[in-house]
Design a protein around this motif. Structure first.
Motif, PDB file in Angstrom:
ATOM      1  N   HIS A  10      18.065   4.427   3.549  1.00  0.00           N
ATOM      2  CA  HIS A  10      18.495   3.036   3.468  1.00  0.00           C
ATOM      3  C   HIS A  10      18.878   2.543   4.870  1.00  0.00           C
ATOM      4  O   HIS A  10      20.044   2.238   5.154  1.00  0.00           O
ATOM      5  CB  HIS A  10      19.683   2.870   2.514  1.00  0.00           C
ATOM      6  CG  HIS A  10      19.446   3.377   1.131  1.00  0.00           C
ATOM      7  ND1 HIS A  10      19.615   4.716   0.792  1.00  0.00           N
ATOM      8  CD2 HIS A  10      19.020   2.751  -0.009  1.00  0.00           C
ATOM      9  CE1 HIS A  10      19.331   4.868  -0.492  1.00  0.00           C
ATOM     10  NE2 HIS A  10      18.961   3.701  -0.998  1.00  0.00           N
ATOM     11  N   LYS A  11      17.897   2.487   5.742  1.00  0.00           N
ATOM     12  CA  LYS A  11      18.179   2.133   7.133  1.00  0.00           C
ATOM     13  C   LYS A  11      18.574   0.664   7.280  1.00  0.00           C
ATOM     14  O   LYS A  11      19.490   0.326   8.038  1.00  0.00           O
ATOM     15  CB  LYS A  11      16.948   2.436   7.989  1.00  0.00           C
ATOM     16  CG  LYS A  11      16.617   3.924   8.068  1.00  0.00           C
ATOM     17  CD  LYS A  11      15.405   4.174   8.954  1.00  0.00           C
ATOM     18  CE  LYS A  11      15.092   5.663   9.031  1.00  0.00           C
ATOM     19  NZ  LYS A  11      13.899   5.939   9.875  1.00  0.00           N
ATOM     20  N   PHE A  12      17.892  -0.239   6.569  1.00  0.00           N
ATOM     21  CA  PHE A  12      18.202  -1.664   6.704  1.00  0.00           C
ATOM     22  C   PHE A  12      19.604  -1.980   6.191  1.00  0.00           C
ATOM     23  O   PHE A  12      20.381  -2.681   6.846  1.00  0.00           O
ATOM     24  CB  PHE A  12      17.167  -2.495   5.934  1.00  0.00           C
ATOM     25  CG  PHE A  12      17.421  -3.974   5.967  1.00  0.00           C
ATOM     26  CD1 PHE A  12      17.129  -4.733   7.092  1.00  0.00           C
ATOM     27  CD2 PHE A  12      17.980  -4.622   4.863  1.00  0.00           C
ATOM     28  CE1 PHE A  12      17.373  -6.097   7.129  1.00  0.00           C
ATOM     29  CE2 PHE A  12      18.233  -5.985   4.879  1.00  0.00           C
ATOM     30  CZ  PHE A  12      17.919  -6.720   6.022  1.00  0.00           C
ATOM     31  N   LEU A  13      19.930  -1.450   5.011  1.00  0.00           N
ATOM     32  CA  LEU A  13      21.263  -1.687   4.463  1.00  0.00           C
ATOM     33  C   LEU A  13      22.335  -1.078   5.357  1.00  0.00           C
ATOM     34  O   LEU A  13      23.415  -1.670   5.532  1.00  0.00           O
ATOM     35  CB  LEU A  13      21.337  -1.101   3.049  1.00  0.00           C
ATOM     36  CG  LEU A  13      22.667  -1.287   2.309  1.00  0.00           C
ATOM     37  CD1 LEU A  13      23.005  -2.753   2.176  1.00  0.00           C
ATOM     38  CD2 LEU A  13      22.616  -0.602   0.948  1.00  0.00           C
ATOM     39  N   THR A  14      22.039   0.062   5.945  1.00  0.00           N
ATOM     40  CA  THR A  14      23.001   0.679   6.852  1.00  0.00           C
ATOM     41  C   THR A  14      23.250  -0.208   8.077  1.00  0.00           C
ATOM     42  O   THR A  14      24.387  -0.372   8.528  1.00  0.00           O
ATOM     43  CB  THR A  14      22.487   2.057   7.290  1.00  0.00           C
ATOM     44  OG1 THR A  14      22.273   2.874   6.135  1.00  0.00           O
ATOM     45  CG2 THR A  14      23.475   2.731   8.215  1.00  0.00           C
ATOM     46  N   GLY A  15      22.183  -0.807   8.604  1.00  0.00           N
ATOM     47  CA  GLY A  15      22.352  -1.708   9.740  1.00  0.00           C
ATOM     48  C   GLY A  15      23.206  -2.921   9.408  1.00  0.00           C
ATOM     49  O   GLY A  15      24.065  -3.335  10.197  1.00  0.00           O
ATOM     50  N   VAL A  16      22.977  -3.488   8.217  1.00  0.00           N
ATOM     51  CA  VAL A  16      23.781  -4.645   7.798  1.00  0.00           C
ATOM     52  C   VAL A  16      25.243  -4.267   7.663  1.00  0.00           C
ATOM     53  O   VAL A  16      26.150  -4.996   8.096  1.00  0.00           O
ATOM     54  CB  VAL A  16      23.231  -5.220   6.474  1.00  0.00           C
ATOM     55  CG1 VAL A  16      24.151  -6.303   5.938  1.00  0.00           C
ATOM     56  CG2 VAL A  16      21.827  -5.771   6.677  1.00  0.00           C
ATOM     57  N   LEU A  17      25.515  -3.115   7.062  1.00  0.00           N
ATOM     58  CA  LEU A  17      26.902  -2.672   6.894  1.00  0.00           C
ATOM     59  C   LEU A  17      27.570  -2.411   8.231  1.00  0.00           C
ATOM     60  O   LEU A  17      28.757  -2.715   8.411  1.00  0.00           O
ATOM     61  CB  LEU A  17      26.939  -1.406   6.021  1.00  0.00           C
ATOM     62  CG  LEU A  17      26.516  -1.577   4.552  1.00  0.00           C
ATOM     63  CD1 LEU A  17      26.523  -0.237   3.842  1.00  0.00           C
ATOM     64  CD2 LEU A  17      27.423  -2.561   3.848  1.00  0.00           C
ATOM     65  N   ILE A  18      26.829  -1.875   9.185  1.00  0.00           N
ATOM     66  CA  ILE A  18      27.407  -1.606  10.498  1.00  0.00           C
ATOM     67  C   ILE A  18      27.767  -2.910  11.200  1.00  0.00           C
ATOM     68  O   ILE A  18      28.841  -3.047  11.803  1.00  0.00           O
ATOM     69  CB  ILE A  18      26.430  -0.760  11.347  1.00  0.00           C
ATOM     70  CG1 ILE A  18      26.308   0.651  10.766  1.00  0.00           C
ATOM     71  CG2 ILE A  18      26.883  -0.710  12.799  1.00  0.00           C
ATOM     72  CD1 ILE A  18      25.289   1.512  11.472  1.00  0.00           C
ATOM     73  N   VAL A  19      26.867  -3.906  11.119  1.00  0.00           N
ATOM     74  CA  VAL A  19      27.153  -5.200  11.751  1.00  0.00           C
ATOM     75  C   VAL A  19      28.362  -5.869  11.100  1.00  0.00           C
ATOM     76  O   VAL A  19      29.247  -6.401  11.782  1.00  0.00           O
ATOM     77  CB  VAL A  19      25.911  -6.106  11.668  1.00  0.00           C
ATOM     78  CG1 VAL A  19      26.246  -7.508  12.140  1.00  0.00           C
ATOM     79  CG2 VAL A  19      24.780  -5.527  12.521  1.00  0.00           C
ATOM     80  N   ALA A  20      28.425  -5.843   9.764  1.00  0.00           N
ATOM     81  CA  ALA A  20      29.554  -6.460   9.061  1.00  0.00           C
ATOM     82  C   ALA A  20      30.862  -5.753   9.389  1.00  0.00           C
ATOM     83  O   ALA A  20      31.892  -6.404   9.630  1.00  0.00           O
ATOM     84  CB  ALA A  20      29.298  -6.438   7.548  1.00  0.00           C
ATOM     85  N   ALA A  21      30.823  -4.422   9.429  1.00  0.00           N
ATOM     86  CA  ALA A  21      32.047  -3.684   9.759  1.00  0.00           C
ATOM     87  C   ALA A  21      32.478  -3.940  11.201  1.00  0.00           C
ATOM     88  O   ALA A  21      33.676  -4.071  11.491  1.00  0.00           O
ATOM     89  CB  ALA A  21      31.824  -2.185   9.525  1.00  0.00           C
ATOM     90  N   GLY A  22      31.509  -4.038  12.106  1.00  0.00           N
ATOM     91  CA  GLY A  22      31.853  -4.334  13.496  1.00  0.00           C
ATOM     92  C   GLY A  22      32.475  -5.704  13.662  1.00  0.00           C
ATOM     93  O   GLY A  22      33.464  -5.871  14.393  1.00  0.00           O
ATOM     94  N   TYR A  23      31.903  -6.693  12.957  1.00  0.00           N
ATOM     95  CA  TYR A  23      32.472  -8.049  13.050  1.00  0.00           C
ATOM     96  C   TYR A  23      33.877  -8.100  12.450  1.00  0.00           C
ATOM     97  O   TYR A  23      34.784  -8.719  13.025  1.00  0.00           O
ATOM     98  CB  TYR A  23      31.561  -9.031  12.318  1.00  0.00           C
ATOM     99  CG  TYR A  23      32.073 -10.452  12.313  1.00  0.00           C
ATOM    100  CD1 TYR A  23      31.989 -11.251  13.441  1.00  0.00           C
ATOM    101  CD2 TYR A  23      32.653 -10.991  11.167  1.00  0.00           C
ATOM    102  CE1 TYR A  23      32.463 -12.557  13.435  1.00  0.00           C
ATOM    103  CE2 TYR A  23      33.132 -12.287  11.150  1.00  0.00           C
ATOM    104  CZ  TYR A  23      33.033 -13.059  12.293  1.00  0.00           C
ATOM    105  OH  TYR A  23      33.514 -14.350  12.279  1.00  0.00           O
ATOM    106  N   ALA A  24      34.063  -7.437  11.297  1.00  0.00           N
ATOM    107  CA  ALA A  24      35.398  -7.423  10.681  1.00  0.00           C
ATOM    108  C   ALA A  24      36.414  -6.719  11.580  1.00  0.00           C
ATOM    109  O   ALA A  24      37.560  -7.170  11.717  1.00  0.00           O
ATOM    110  CB  ALA A  24      35.324  -6.736   9.314  1.00  0.00           C
TER     111      ALA A  24
END
Length: 496
Positions: A84-98
């Motif tokens: 799940h590479k795409f979902l992992t990228g989205v989660l990383i970006v969201a966690a970084g922004y938060a």
């Protein structure tokens, strides 16, 4: 050659292939059997006690048995990431922004925010707030800036405004009388204020006098707007609205521009750059929902005016910041309560569907009631109290002291979210979420209905003004909209 002979020859030719296959199978079986017997004999001899060690055959090395090792949580996590590479990228970006927002907010909460003072403790920095002293936002912001060490001046147009400022009972929150509607008088008031800034002042008697520095001019237009369909708003109400909510803030900034561009600096003092902050509510103007034409029109015009002002003052090194406001919790500040708009220019009368003409109720009544009960009715997020005013106070101070350099600052509950929705969400989806539905039945047209209603409204207005002349009453019963005339010289938009 007959068919029987050919079949016999084919059979003879297939015999060698069959003999070769059978002989191969027999040889393979014999090899496996011999190997198995040899292994058994070797195992037996290797464990026999009567055979000496030097003659005992050694066992061949065998592969170790396969062991099933359980997969660890870390390995399962790695496998999930690889799938799940795409979902992992989205989660990383969201966690970084938060994380970034959390660290920034936490750091901002612990920042020491105090205005610069003289060595003897006197106040040096001046902030001008151009907003109604009766607005809760003006009260809270002026009290906070005064607490942080600023000298706050609130622009007052009437005696009532000056009384409202003096009722705050703070010696460093002072009224600044400027009649914006009278340009010569406003210019004289600005000159007196400039002379006051150029003179030295002592905080207490026999103390060393100091010069004051203008740090910022904060424009707070009216944040209260009524909701109503465009068809039910009289042209005179639109004119009053634009004069008080749009023209008045523009003239206020225009009056202060000579003071801002002159860079008032006493002899021997370092030049200070004043800043301009323009506040506008952003929730309604971001999505432009139905029945909010007054607020959407005025706020959009103020936003465009702020962008032009920013472009004009940027070469002069005067920063302009557009503060887009969300929803705030004004608990502790009593809002202004008004019953209707009688005698209050710029405010539309309360929109009551029962008071509308029958045709307007058929066309807009159901959708108006649905929209009024939606989550963002009147620009507030229903069910939520709003952001703390401390968030707004910190944002304003960061802009004044230069920590925040952005041209647009969004602060308050819903400011950023509805800005994103307004840019990317389809308008039809937003309207549907607010309860707007298609109207299937409309009332039939009745000739003279609109003219009669406008004439009755104009007659009632003329009676209130005390006009006894029939000619004056007839003249006041007609309202005009500034449009081009037709070929016959008649104004096609004349009502009554």
């Amino acid at each position: 050659m007959s068919a029987d002979d050919q079949q016999f020859l084919d059979l003879l030719s297939s015999i060698p292939n069959q003999i070769r296959r059978y002989s191969g199978d027999v040889a393979e079986y014999v090899d496996k059997t011999v190997d198995k017997v040899a292994d058994e004999i070797r195992d037996t001899l290797s464990t026999a006690s009567w055979i000496p060690d030097y003659a005992r055959p050694s066992l061949p090395s065998r592969a170790p048995p396969v062991q099933v090792i359980p997969v660890t949580t870390y390995e399962r996590f790695q496998d999930w990431i690889s799938r799940h590479k795409f979902l992992t990228g989205v989660l990383i970006v969201a966690a970084g922004y938060a994380t970034y927002k959390t660290v920034r907010i936490t750091k901002g909460m612990h920042k020491h925010r105090r205005a610069k003072r003289a060595r003897n403790g006197g106040r040096l920095e001046v902030v001008v707030i151009a907003g109604s002293p009766t607005l809760p936002l003006t009260k809270s912001l002026s009290l906070d800036l005064e607490r942080r060490g600023f000298i706050v001046y609130i622009v007052c147009n009437t005696i009532e405004d000056e009384v409202a400022v003096q009722s705050l009972s703070r010696p460093d929150i002072r009224p600044l009388g400027i009649d914006i509607t009278d340009p010569p008088n406003a210019g004289q008031s600005i000159e007196k204020f400039a002379a006051y800034l150029q003179a030295s002042h002592a905080a207490v008697p026999r103390a060393k006098p100091n010069f004051l520095h203008l740090k910022a001019v904060i424009l707070i237009p009216s944040l209260n707007y009524q909701t109503s369909p465009i068809a039910t708003i009289p042209p005179s109400s639109f004119a009053d609205l634009f004069n008080t909510h749009l023209l008045h803030p523009i003239l206020t900034i225009q009056s202060f521009l000579p003071l801002l561009t002159s860079r008032i600096t006493p002899t021997g003092e370092k030049s200070a750059t004043p800043k301009v902050l323009v506040f506008t509510p952003s929730i309604i103007s971001s999505i432009n929902p139905p029945f909010h034409a007054p607020e959407a029109t005025v706020c959009s015009a103020l936003s465009a005016f702020t962008e032009v002002l920013t472009a004009e003052l940027r070469p002069l090194a005067i920063p302009v910041t557009h503060v887009q406001l969300g929803t705030f919790d004004f608990q502790g500040f009593t809002p202004v309560r008004m019953n209707g708009a009688a005698g209050v220019p710029g405010l539309l009368p309360p929109a009551e569907p029962l008071q509308w003409p029958e045709s307007a109720r058929h066309a807009y009544g159901r959708n108006y009631v649905s929209q009024s009960s939606s989550a963002i009715s009147a620009g507030r997020i229903r069910g939520l109290r709003g952001s703390s005013l401390r968030e707004l106070h910190n944002a304003v101070f960061d802009v004044i002291d230069g920590s925040e350099l952005s041209d647009v600052v969004r602060v308050g509950l819903g400011a950023g979210l509805y800005g994103f929705v307004g840019r990317w969400a389809p308008r039809g989806l937003v309207a549907w979420m607010m309860g707007i539905r298609k109207v299937d039945e409309l009332s039939s047209w009745e000739a003279g209905e609109i003219l009669k209603s406008d004439a009755s409204a104009s007659d009632s207005k003329s009676e209130k003004s005390g006009s006894g002349s029939s000619e004056n009453g007839e003249a006041s019963a007609s309202e005009f909209i500034a449009v081009a005339r037709d070929d016959d010289g008649h104004n096609v938009w004349k009502l009554g």
